[in-house]
Write a protein that holds these residues in place. Structure first.
Motif, PDB file in Angstrom:
ATOM      1  N   THR A 222      16.078 -15.391  -1.654  1.00  0.00           N
ATOM      2  CA  THR A 222      14.871 -14.573  -1.817  1.00  0.00           C
ATOM      3  C   THR A 222      15.261 -13.106  -1.978  1.00  0.00           C
ATOM      4  OG1 THR A 222      13.490 -16.082  -0.523  1.00  0.00           O
ATOM      5  CG2 THR A 222      12.720 -13.815  -0.735  1.00  0.00           C
ATOM      6  N   CYS A 223      14.580 -12.408  -2.877  1.00  0.00           N
ATOM      7  CA  CYS A 223      14.860 -10.987  -3.105  1.00  0.00           C
ATOM      8  C   CYS A 223      13.553 -10.221  -3.264  1.00  0.00           C
ATOM      9  CB  CYS A 223      15.723 -10.811  -4.347  1.00  0.00           C
ATOM     10  SG  CYS A 223      16.214  -9.097  -4.648  1.00  0.00           S
ATOM     11  N   PHE A 224      13.320  -9.271  -2.356  1.00  0.00           N
ATOM     12  CA  PHE A 224      12.204  -8.335  -2.470  1.00  0.00           C
ATOM     13  C   PHE A 224      12.740  -7.051  -3.100  1.00  0.00           C
ATOM     14  CE2 PHE A 224      10.393 -11.114   0.704  1.00  0.00           C
ATOM     15  CZ  PHE A 224       9.024 -11.070   0.425  1.00  0.00           C
ATOM     16  N   SER A 225      12.005  -6.529  -4.092  1.00  0.00           N
ATOM     17  CA  SER A 225      12.419  -5.287  -4.752  1.00  0.00           C
ATOM     18  C   SER A 225      11.223  -4.370  -4.899  1.00  0.00           C
ATOM     19  CB  SER A 225      12.997  -5.587  -6.142  1.00  0.00           C
ATOM     20  OG  SER A 225      14.124  -6.441  -6.057  1.00  0.00           O
ATOM     21  N   PHE A 226      11.499  -3.072  -4.871  1.00  0.00           N
ATOM     22  CA  PHE A 226      10.439  -2.110  -5.206  1.00  0.00           C
ATOM     23  C   PHE A 226      11.010  -1.030  -6.105  1.00  0.00           C
ATOM     24  CE2 PHE A 226      12.127  -0.723  -1.075  1.00  0.00           C
ATOM     25  CZ  PHE A 226      12.325   0.626  -1.234  1.00  0.00           C
ATOM     26  N   GLU A 227      10.133  -0.530  -6.983  1.00  0.00           N
ATOM     27  CA  GLU A 227      10.516   0.452  -7.988  1.00  0.00           C
ATOM     28  C   GLU A 227       9.896   1.810  -7.671  1.00  0.00           C
ATOM     29  OE1 GLU A 227      10.521  -2.609 -11.831  1.00  0.00           O
ATOM     30  OE2 GLU A 227       8.873  -1.186 -11.510  1.00  0.00           O
ATOM     31  N   LEU A 228      10.688   2.842  -7.939  1.00  0.00           N
ATOM     32  CA  LEU A 228      10.211   4.219  -7.831  1.00  0.00           C
ATOM     33  C   LEU A 228      10.603   4.963  -9.098  1.00  0.00           C
ATOM     34  CD1 LEU A 228      11.360   4.948  -4.183  1.00  0.00           C
ATOM     35  CD2 LEU A 228       8.979   4.833  -4.948  1.00  0.00           C
ATOM     36  N   GLU A 229       9.921   6.072  -9.328  1.00  0.00           N
ATOM     37  CA  GLU A 229      10.283   6.896 -10.486  1.00  0.00           C
ATOM     38  C   GLU A 229      11.691   7.413 -10.307  1.00  0.00           C
ATOM     39  OE1 GLU A 229       8.770  10.945 -12.804  1.00  0.00           O
ATOM     40  OE2 GLU A 229       7.536  10.036 -11.213  1.00  0.00           O
ATOM     41  N   SER A 230      12.521   7.220 -11.314  1.00  0.00           N
ATOM     42  CA  SER A 230      13.916   7.613 -11.235  1.00  0.00           C
ATOM     43  C   SER A 230      14.077   9.121 -11.437  1.00  0.00           C
ATOM     44  CB  SER A 230      14.733   6.858 -12.285  1.00  0.00           C
ATOM     45  OG  SER A 230      16.079   7.269 -12.230  1.00  0.00           O
ATOM     46  N   ASP A 231      15.126   9.659 -10.824  1.00  0.00           N
ATOM     47  CA  ASP A 231      15.449  11.070 -11.045  1.00  0.00           C
ATOM     48  C   ASP A 231      16.969  11.147 -11.177  1.00  0.00           C
ATOM     49  OD1 ASP A 231      14.116  13.956 -10.761  1.00  0.00           O
ATOM     50  OD2 ASP A 231      16.124  14.010  -9.877  1.00  0.00           O
ATOM     51  N   ILE A 232      17.461  10.720 -12.318  1.00  0.00           N
ATOM     52  CA  ILE A 232      18.901  10.641 -12.535  1.00  0.00           C
ATOM     53  C   ILE A 232      19.507  12.034 -12.599  1.00  0.00           C
ATOM     54  CG2 ILE A 232      20.696   9.848 -14.118  1.00  0.00           C
ATOM     55  CD1 ILE A 232      18.789   7.666 -15.045  1.00  0.00           C
ATOM     56  N   LYS A 233      20.564  12.234 -11.841  1.00  0.00           N
ATOM     57  CA  LYS A 233      21.266  13.524 -11.812  1.00  0.00           C
ATOM     58  C   LYS A 233      22.584  13.414 -12.568  1.00  0.00           C
ATOM     59  CE  LYS A 233      18.271  15.696  -9.205  1.00  0.00           C
ATOM     60  NZ  LYS A 233      17.518  16.853  -9.659  1.00  0.00           N
TER      61      LYS A 233
ATOM     62  N   GLU B 113       0.826  -1.203   0.000  1.00  0.00           N
ATOM     63  CA  GLU B 113       0.000   0.000   0.000  1.00  0.00           C
ATOM     64  C   GLU B 113       0.862   1.256   0.000  1.00  0.00           C
ATOM     65  OE1 GLU B 113      -3.231   0.499  -0.267  1.00  0.00           O
ATOM     66  OE2 GLU B 113      -3.677  -1.635  -0.447  1.00  0.00           O
ATOM     67  N   VAL B 114       1.935   1.231   0.770  1.00  0.00           N
ATOM     68  CA  VAL B 114       2.813   2.402   0.855  1.00  0.00           C
ATOM     69  C   VAL B 114       3.454   2.694  -0.497  1.00  0.00           C
ATOM     70  CG1 VAL B 114       4.965   3.285   1.843  1.00  0.00           C
ATOM     71  CG2 VAL B 114       3.277   2.188   3.322  1.00  0.00           C
ATOM     72  N   ILE B 115       3.984   1.662  -1.154  1.00  0.00           N
ATOM     73  CA  ILE B 115       4.653   1.896  -2.436  1.00  0.00           C
ATOM     74  C   ILE B 115       3.662   2.351  -3.499  1.00  0.00           C
ATOM     75  CG2 ILE B 115       4.477  -0.455  -3.346  1.00  0.00           C
ATOM     76  CD1 ILE B 115       7.539   1.856  -3.599  1.00  0.00           C
ATOM     77  N   SER B 116       2.413   1.881  -3.424  1.00  0.00           N
ATOM     78  CA  SER B 116       1.409   2.307  -4.406  1.00  0.00           C
ATOM     79  C   SER B 116       1.099   3.789  -4.264  1.00  0.00           C
ATOM     80  CB  SER B 116       0.127   1.487  -4.263  1.00  0.00           C
ATOM     81  OG  SER B 116      -0.574   1.806  -3.078  1.00  0.00           O
ATOM     82  N   ARG B 117       1.254   4.342  -3.035  1.00  0.00           N
ATOM     83  CA  ARG B 117       1.001   5.763  -2.803  1.00  0.00           C
ATOM     84  C   ARG B 117       2.154   6.625  -3.306  1.00  0.00           C
ATOM     85  NH1 ARG B 117      -3.036   3.660  -2.254  1.00  0.00           N
ATOM     86  NH2 ARG B 117      -4.696   3.952  -0.739  1.00  0.00           N
ATOM     87  N   MET B 118       3.228   5.971  -3.751  1.00  0.00           N
ATOM     88  CA  MET B 118       4.350   6.696  -4.344  1.00  0.00           C
ATOM     89  C   MET B 118       4.481   6.345  -5.823  1.00  0.00           C
ATOM     90  SD  MET B 118       7.284   6.742  -1.337  1.00  0.00           S
ATOM     91  CE  MET B 118       7.318   4.966  -1.035  1.00  0.00           C
ATOM     92  N   ASN B 119       3.381   5.851  -6.406  1.00  0.00           N
ATOM     93  CA  ASN B 119       3.355   5.470  -7.827  1.00  0.00           C
ATOM     94  C   ASN B 119       4.415   4.421  -8.155  1.00  0.00           C
ATOM     95  OD1 ASN B 119       1.187   6.992  -8.794  1.00  0.00           O
ATOM     96  ND2 ASN B 119       2.456   8.829  -8.963  1.00  0.00           N
TER      97      ASN B 119
END
Length: 238
Positions: free
Chosen positions: A227-238, A208-214
């Motif tokens: 075992t590997c848990f991963s989550f994705e967020l919108e990248s902001d490459i600098k 639920e938390v990750i869904s609130r961050m798109n």
């Protein structure tokens, strides 16, 4: 009409399952506390050491109840809101090191190694720093609970496919293939032998938390010891 009736039936079954699961999770610690309070109340426990042991168990069960109620409240609060969290550009590597500092002593006590894998460059993403920490706390805590001694838990963050991907990988626990599609469901426990470890709400909260961050969260496991848990967020490459 048929579709509406089917959906209503599905929602009603979901509600019943939810109530049944909550009732079950509440009943276990309450039964334990009642079973210990009665002999204490009636003066049946004469030995001071044994009496103190009873008090310790009662305290642990009350804490378990407290965690369950807090998790239920958090999950309900998350599911009832539509607004996204306040988002900033965050350095994921710094967050990983903060989590390593937080859990390092506990990992050592459990004879596990907790490390951050990085490539020497920052990994920036758009997210809420506190909520990212919350997700990582859930994932690392699970790894420490279920991985075996001498396991290695590796935290990493990379840019991949236009996203920033954060992973918590451990070499000491596994999830069976039939459990993988259900692992983020409320109250689901892949390891039925660890009933004392929690109510099975942590991963639902993380989802639920990750869904609130798109973002998105997923798990991979070889079914043996990896075992590997991963989550994705919108990248902001600098």
């Amino acid at each position: 009409l048929f579709r509406d009736t089917t959906e209503a039936a599905r929602l009603e079954q979901t509600r019943r399952d939810y109530v049944a699961n909550v009732s079950h999770e509440l009943r276990s610690p309450l039964t334990a506390v009642k079973g210990l309070v009665i002999p204490l109340k009636e003066g049946m426990v004469k030995d001071e050491e044994r009496r103190n042991h009873f008090y310790d168990v009662i305290y642990d069960e009350v804490e378990r109840l407290n965690r369950l109620v807090n998790d239920l409240f958090e999950l309900s609060r998350l599911q009832s809101r539509d607004k996204l969290f306040d988002m900033q550009v965050v350095d994921l590597i710094n967050i990983l090191y903060d989590q390593q500092d937080k859990f390092e002593i506990l990992a050592e006590e459990k004879k596990m190694k907790l490390m951050v894998l990085e490539h020497g460059t920052p990994v920036y993403a758009k997210g809420n720093i506190d909520r990212i920490g919350q997700i990582l706390t859930i994932l690392i805590d699970n790894a420490l609970k279920f991985a075996k001694e001498n396991s290695t838990i590796t935290l990493s963050a990379v840019h991949e496919g236009g996203k920033a991907v954060v992973s918590v990988h451990n070499t000491g626990s596994a999830i069976l293939p039939e459990d993988l599609p259900l692992i983020f469901d409320r109250f689901y426990k892949a390891d039925k032998s660890h009933t004392e470890e929690g109510a099975g709400l942590g991963l639902s909260i993380a989802k639920e938390v990750i869904s609130r961050m798109n973002g998105n969260i997923y798990v991979k496991s070889d079914g043996v010891h990896d075992t590997c848990f991963s989550f994705e967020l919108e990248s902001d490459i600098k």
